[in-house]
Design a protein around this motif. Structure first.
Motif, PDB file in Angstrom:
ATOM      1  N   UNK B 187       0.834  -1.202   0.000  1.00  0.00           N
ATOM      2  CA  UNK B 187       0.000   0.000   0.000  1.00  0.00           C
ATOM      3  C   UNK B 187       0.867   1.250   0.000  1.00  0.00           C
ATOM      4  N   UNK B 188       1.812   1.274   0.923  1.00  0.00           N
ATOM      5  CA  UNK B 188       2.648   2.469   1.026  1.00  0.00           C
ATOM      6  C   UNK B 188       3.477   2.701  -0.224  1.00  0.00           C
ATOM      7  N   UNK B 189       4.097   1.634  -0.700  1.00  0.00           N
ATOM      8  CA  UNK B 189       4.953   1.773  -1.876  1.00  0.00           C
ATOM      9  C   UNK B 189       4.147   2.214  -3.084  1.00  0.00           C
ATOM     10  N   UNK B 190       2.971   1.592  -3.237  1.00  0.00           N
ATOM     11  CA  UNK B 190       2.141   1.913  -4.378  1.00  0.00           C
ATOM     12  C   UNK B 190       1.716   3.369  -4.331  1.00  0.00           C
ATOM     13  N   UNK B 191       1.307   3.790  -3.159  1.00  0.00           N
ATOM     14  CA  UNK B 191       0.856   5.167  -3.005  1.00  0.00           C
ATOM     15  C   UNK B 191       1.985   6.128  -3.339  1.00  0.00           C
TER      16      UNK B 191
END
Lengths: 569, 316, 335
Positions: B187-191
């Motif tokens: 989630x964090x990386x994608x965001x």
């Protein structure tokens, strides 16, 4: 101007990091006035080796410990404070050894005055002016159990004696090596008994024992322990053991720590489970569920590497093996009952035992079982090609050591079958305690044809083994689960009330949770939370919580060899 | 491309060989002795060592091991007497793989969705919620989340089983617990990645061209921001597939994780080597796949490579 | 000149010269650069300061750091003294024995703000003592990992070809070695302590950032500004550090903040097997681990360290987001 603000921020961050680093380290230098590596460096004029060899110092260590405190802190009061070495439950002549021969060298509370006296005496002898000059190291393994006790002893010795204590953690295997090699100052040690006799404990500190890494050595002790077995009268033997134990405690060869108790819980209507310090840790053979149709027992063990009797190497395997296999005798708790052997005689000089087997003894498939199957099993155990790690249990048997070393043929082993229903064991040294020992898996019979047929794969699945015990294995997934049903050909079939037994392999904590949700019928309670469950029965409405003494005794070994790096071993 | 893959495979085998060799000698350096037991006498110890061929010189043992390895035989465990490492792997790997794949799938799908959502609605409530979930997921290690889930759903509420692996309902808790960290990470990386991509000019171009929002996201944004995730997924897949000790032991799942950890503790040399080799195979393959995926996902990378080859060709 | 402007809805307006005023060309004003010229770092700092969320994160972190340094010094309880008469107390409580002892001696009894643990040690002191270790290790290890990762990953991605292949294979081998083995061996060689702990964690920890950086560099290698910089004669190192890294910084910072709790719990695991901090020293990871075992009966022993780890993560994330926005050259700040 703005750039300098950024620089200021970075500078502050670095500063705080440095302060952390310093603070995190600071605590230890405060405790350690001397060196941090091997404290065989003298600070003052004494060495740690001399210190540990000083009896007064060792006694001071013992008297300064409030054993009830560390039991309260480390095991929430579950374990018994250890004030002696031999397990209290060990059989005496009539009651228990502990009752018949109490020891009062140490109490469970501290005797600070006495401790101080001994410490002062030690300091005078060694020329130490201040206790804070002393730093000793306790070596423990990464097993989570020993940490809290070591931490508390560290704290107590610091508080009560003013000395500094460091705790060093190593891996379990490394600790075993270090203990034997003498590479320690104080080291954690534990022992589980093999049979119902003080000898199983006291033999540890005989000066010739390789395991005696701290090199405790006392002539009288050796004399007592080594000759006690030649006496057939139990009371005489026990008195000698008691005298030896007294010496061990008075010489402060160890710091006794605790006697463990295991908390466990079981379904309310489950009866007949025996948990004793001898035999398998869970004896379910005569268990049953009261007042219900379904008689299917389900529980778990932590690890069952193998269920091949002679290759047995972990106590959990005992639980499984005793289900499908039976030896000469069949112990239940402290009782030694007939197993495959109906009766037996022990020679006057304790140098041999003769067993008379049942005439109708048979394997679970109905084929006859004879004394030759036992001879084969014992020989298989002694055969160096089997490489059985538990072959040491044969040590007392005649020629066993030579056979194991490959110097003699297996046929020379001191076991024989004069006829199909008589089995004789001869010993090299008197072994009066051997009887209850024979319940252990390495002594169970195996069918020669099958072992030779399957070779390495013997006992790797339900189809590749054959037993003679109360149950028959229907499914065996290695290190995962074992399912058993009653053996219709068992000689005591009527006493078996369960319809099936399933032993899972899983982690202890997971087992406890699964017991609470109903999938398992009994489980050990994690030590950290056990107290709450033992005190408040409402937390486990469908189960009963209990304690039993599993025979484990813990102590700190003190290195008296004169070298803390193993140079003298 | 096929030539590239072949070359990479050969290198992969070589890498594995290096890894196995290093571990072979490294484990022998660990302090202690696998056969050391307070009750075992020295003679028995010596006998055991001879039985397992450990009394021969180390180099000889090494080549013997390699020879067996080529035949596909990982050897026999030192602690689990009589058991071959092969059979242990064969028995336990399916459970670990099952658990791992489900967890990864869940983490990937949910993580991508949450990450994209957060990036699209950056600055709004949904964004903060997603980020918060991600932060908690990453801050809490598997033993805490696993224990919490078990406590709430299995023990207190009794809606799900507390362990074993006998059906779909048994998989829910361990899979969710295992996927948490990866989910949060993705989630964090994608965001993060997508936020960068969103500000790029070509996105503006795409929108100006009249592509629908969904098409913009799907064809342009996701594809360009997924690279860091692909990078991270490679080793993650290898790790998760070969067993996770904590979750498996907590939920009584008979997978590989236990052997991977305990064999080091017990100094079971053959088991350690076998597990490491097995894990290494996955790792190396996963990295190979990742590198190939790089080329597929981001055309710039491939272009760069072939361009470089063209440059080299010109210079050479 | 007059014109008539008419439209559908506008009234007729007559444009005369008086209506229009000549402004003329003021060359000086035109050439005045109104927007101040800033370096990259000045720009970044301004953006960071103006970001309220990031500033909040920074403040929380600073508070924790200050507490970690000063709180253990100011509390009457020690982080290490066992007290078997005050075990497992809930926050803000004292045991009967303590109250009795204080009544006897007449001293004022301080409450255990966070309660006590299984050995009767004050958790407030232990939490802040643990903060020192955890914050230090978390930040130090992750920073070192990132720096090494950037260098290695940057080189691998940028130069490609054989250098890339060799570096990636080395990474494969390193990653395949179980961390436990490395940790134990390090412990044998270097003894235990913070330094060997950091070495153990860094030895494998740099790999994930290296991979990440490599992937990004591969992507950005063909960007125009890289081409421009090379055309202008920039050296390879300069291109990597001055041009590519700022563009990767977003993902890198995210990765860094995510790696910190990992570092904290890894440290707990390593300390358990003997490498790292020795008893009675503690860290948030260790506190959380021991608390997890008691979760059902004494939940506060887990909640407290977990809370601090989470909030630290949150602040780091807020700060990290702000940093990312600040360091992103494409997003210029507003004034």
């Amino acid at each position: 101007m703005k750039q300098s603000k950024l620089l200021l921020l970075v500078f502050l961050l670095c500063l705080s990091l440095c302060i952390f680093a310093a603070c995190a380290q600071e605590e230890t230098p405060a405790d350690d006035p001397g060196t941090e590596e091997g404290s065989s460096e003298a600070s003052g004029e004494f060495t740690v080796e001399e210190l540990l060899q000083n009896k007064d110092f060792r006694l001071a260590l013992n008297y300064a410990l409030d054993r009830e405190e560390y039991v309260a802190v480390a095991s929430s009061g579950l374990y018994y404070p250890g004030t002696r070495f031999v397990l209290p439950l060990v059989a005496g002549a009539e009651t228990t050894y502990a009752e018949e021969y109490p020891m009062d060298v140490y109490q469970s509370t501290a005797d600070l005055e006495l401790a101080q006296q001994h410490l002062t005496a030690a300091m005078e002898t060694l020329g130490i002016s201040d206790p804070s000059e002393i730093t000793i190291k306790i070596k423990i393994s990464d097993d989570e159990g020993n940490r809290p006790i070591a931490e508390n002893c560290q704290d107590q010795w610091n508080r009560n004696l003013g000395i500094n204590v460091e705790i060093e953690t190593v891996t379990y295997r490394a600790m075993l090596d270090d203990r034997v090699a003498g590479n320690f100052e104080l080291i954690y040690a534990g022992w589980m008994p093999d049979y119902d006799d003080p000898y199983t404990y006291l033999s540890y500190f005989v000066s010739t024992n390789a395991q005696n890494g701290g090199k405790f050595s006392n002539e009288r002790y050796d004399e007592l322990v080594n000759t006690a077995n030649t006496y057939s009268d139990k009371a005489t033997r026990l008195a000698m053991y008691a005298e030896a134990e007294q010496i061990l405690l008075e010489e402060a060869g160890i710091v006794p720590l605790q006697v463990r108790q295991r908390p466990w819980a079981y379904a309310n209507n489950l009866k007949g489970i025996v948990r004793y310090y001898l035999g398998p840790t869970v004896d379910y053979i005569y268990a049953y569920f009261d007042g219900q149709e379904e008689q299917d027992l389900s529980f778990s063990q932590t690890d069952i590497p193998t269920i091949d009797p002679q290759l047995f190497n972990a106590s959990a395997s005992y639980v499984a093996i005793k289900g499908y296999s039976e030896g000469l005798v069949h112990t239940l708790g402290a009782e030694v009952r007939p197993g495959v052997a109906e009766s037996w005689e022990i020679a006057e000089d304790n140098m041999s035992m003769t067993f008379h087997l049942r005439q109708d003894a048979c394997w679970s498939d109905g084929s006859p079982l004879t004394a030759n199957d036992f001879v084969y099993a014992f020989r298989r155990l002694a055969d160096p090609n089997t490489a059985a790690s538990y072959s040491w249990v044969l040590s007392e048997v005649k020629n066993a050591t030579a056979v194991l070393a490959g110097e003699m043929a297996v046929e020379e082993l001191g076991v024989s079958a004069p006829d199909d229903y008589t089995f004789v064991i001869e010993f090299d040294v008197p072994a009066p305690y051997y009887l209850s020992f024979l319940d252990m898996p390495p002594f169970h019979p195996v069918k020669q044809e099958l072992v030779e047929q399957y070779g390495v794969d013997y006992a790797s699945s339900a189809d590749t083994l054959l037993g003679n015990g109360p149950f028959v294995i229907t499914e065996y997934l290695v290190d995962q689960s074992i399912t058993m049903v009653p053996n219709e050909n068992y000689w005591d079939r009527e006493s078996i009330k369960l319809d099936s037994v399933t032993i899972h392999v899983m982690d202890q904590d997971a087992a406890f949770d699964l017991m609470r949700t109903g999938e398992l019928d009994l489980a050990d309670i994690p030590v950290d939370v056990a107290n709450s469950y033992l005190e408040d029965a409402s937390l486990l409405p469908d189960h009963t919580a209990e304690l039993f003494m599993d025979g484990a005794v813990d102590w700190f070994c003190i290195n008296m060899s004169g070298s803390t790096t193993g140079a003298n071993n | 491309m096929p030539k590239y893959i072949l070359k990479r495979c050969i290198i992969a085998v070589f890498t594995l060989l290096v890894l196995i060799t290093i571990i072979f000698f490294l484990v022998r350096l660990l302090p202690g002795d696998p056969f050391n037991d307070p009750k075992v006498t020295d003679e028995v110890r010596a006998r055991l060592e001879a039985y397992y061929g450990m009394d021969k010189p180390l180099i000889q043992q090494y080549f013997a091991y390699l020879g067996n390895l080529l035949k596909g035989d990982f050897g026999v465990s030192l602690i689990y007497t009589g058991r071959s490492v092969n059979s242990t792997i064969a028995q336990t790997f399916p459970y670990s793989a099952d658990l791992g794949l489900r967890a990864l799938g869940l983490a990937l799908v949910v993580g991508l969705i949450l990450g994209t959502l957060a990036a699209q609605k950056a600055g709004r409530v949904i964004d903060y919620v997603c980020v918060l979930v991600a932060i908690i997921g990453v801050s809490m290690p598997d033993f805490i989340i696993g224990a919490l889930l078990k406590l709430i759903f299995a023990i207190k509420l009794r809606v799900l089983p507390a362990g074993l692996w006998n059906g779909f309902s048994y998989t829910i808790l361990p899979v969710v617990a295992l996927s948490f960290y990866t989910l949060a990470l993705i989630t964090r990386l994608m965001r993060s990645s997508m936020l960068e991509v969103i500000h790029q000019d070509y996105i503006l171009t795409a929108k100006a061209k009249g592509l629908s929002n969904f098409q913009v996201i799907w064809r342009h944004q996701i594809r360009n921001s997924i690279l860091p995730i692909v990078t991270v997924m490679g080793p993650l897949v290898a790790a998760v597939l070969t067993g996770t000790f904590v979750i498996e032991s907590m939920y009584a799942i008979p997978g590989m994780g236990k052997f991977y950890v305990e064999s080091v503790h017990d100094l079971d040399y053959t088991m350690v080597l076998g597990m490491t080799a097995f894990y290494g195979i996955f790792l190396v393959s996963a990295n190979l796949v990742v590198d190939i995926l790089y080329g597929i996902v981001d055309p710039r990378i491939k272009l760069a490579e072939s361009k470089q080859k063209a440059d080299d060709g010109e210079e050479g | 000149m007059t014109e008539t402007i008419a439209g559908k809805n506008t009234p007729n307006i007559e444009l005369t010269d008086e209506l229009l005023q000549r402004v003329g060309k003021n060359t000086e004003e035109m050439n005045k650069v109104v927007r101040p010229s800033l370096t990259y770092w000045q720009d970044a700092w301004i953006k960071l300061r103006k970001n309220p969320v990031a500033t909040l994160g920074l403040i929380i972190l600073v508070i924790y750091i200050l507490m970690a340094i000063f709180a253990p010094m100011l509390t009457p309880y020690s982080y290490r003294t066992n007290n078997s008469r005050a075990m497992n107390l809930e926050p803000m409580q004292n045991s009967e024995d303590e109250i009795a002892a204080a009544a006897e001696s007449g001293e004022k009894l301080a409450p255990h703000i966070f309660g006590t643990d299984q050995m009767g040690r004050d958790l407030w002191a232990r939490t802040w003592m643990g903060a020192r270790v955890s914050l230090f290790i978390g930040l130090a290890v992750v920073s070192i990992n990132t720096v090494i990762g950037c260098l290695v990953g940057g080189v691998a991605g940028y130069f490609g070809g054989r250098a890339d292949m060799i570096i990636m294979r080395i990474i494969d081998v390193l990653y395949g070695i179980p961390m436990i083995i490395l940790a134990i061996l390090l412990m044998v060689v270097m003894g235990s302590g913070i330094v060997s702990l950091i070495v153990a964690m860094v030895a494998i920890g740099w790999i994930s950032s290296a991979r990440l950086v490599r992937g990004q560099v591969l992507q950005l290698k063909s960007s125009e500004y890289v081409l421009a910089a090379k055309t202008l004669g920039a050296s390879d190192m300069r291109v990597i550090i001055r041009h590519m890294l700022p563009n990767i910084s977003g993902i890198l910072i995210t990765n860094m903040t995510m790696a910190i709790p990992n570092a904290i719990f890894n440290e707990a695991f390593l300390s358990y097997i003997g490498i790292g901090i020795a008893a009675p020293m503690c860290s948030w990871g260790l506190l959380a681990r021991t608390g997890a075992a008691l979760m059902e009966i004494y939940p506060y022993q887990l909640i407290i360290p977990a809370f601090f780890i989470c909030t630290t993560m949150l602040s780091l994330n807020m700060l990290g987001d702000g940093l990312r926005d600040a360091l992103d050259p494409k997003m210029r700040g507003k004034y």
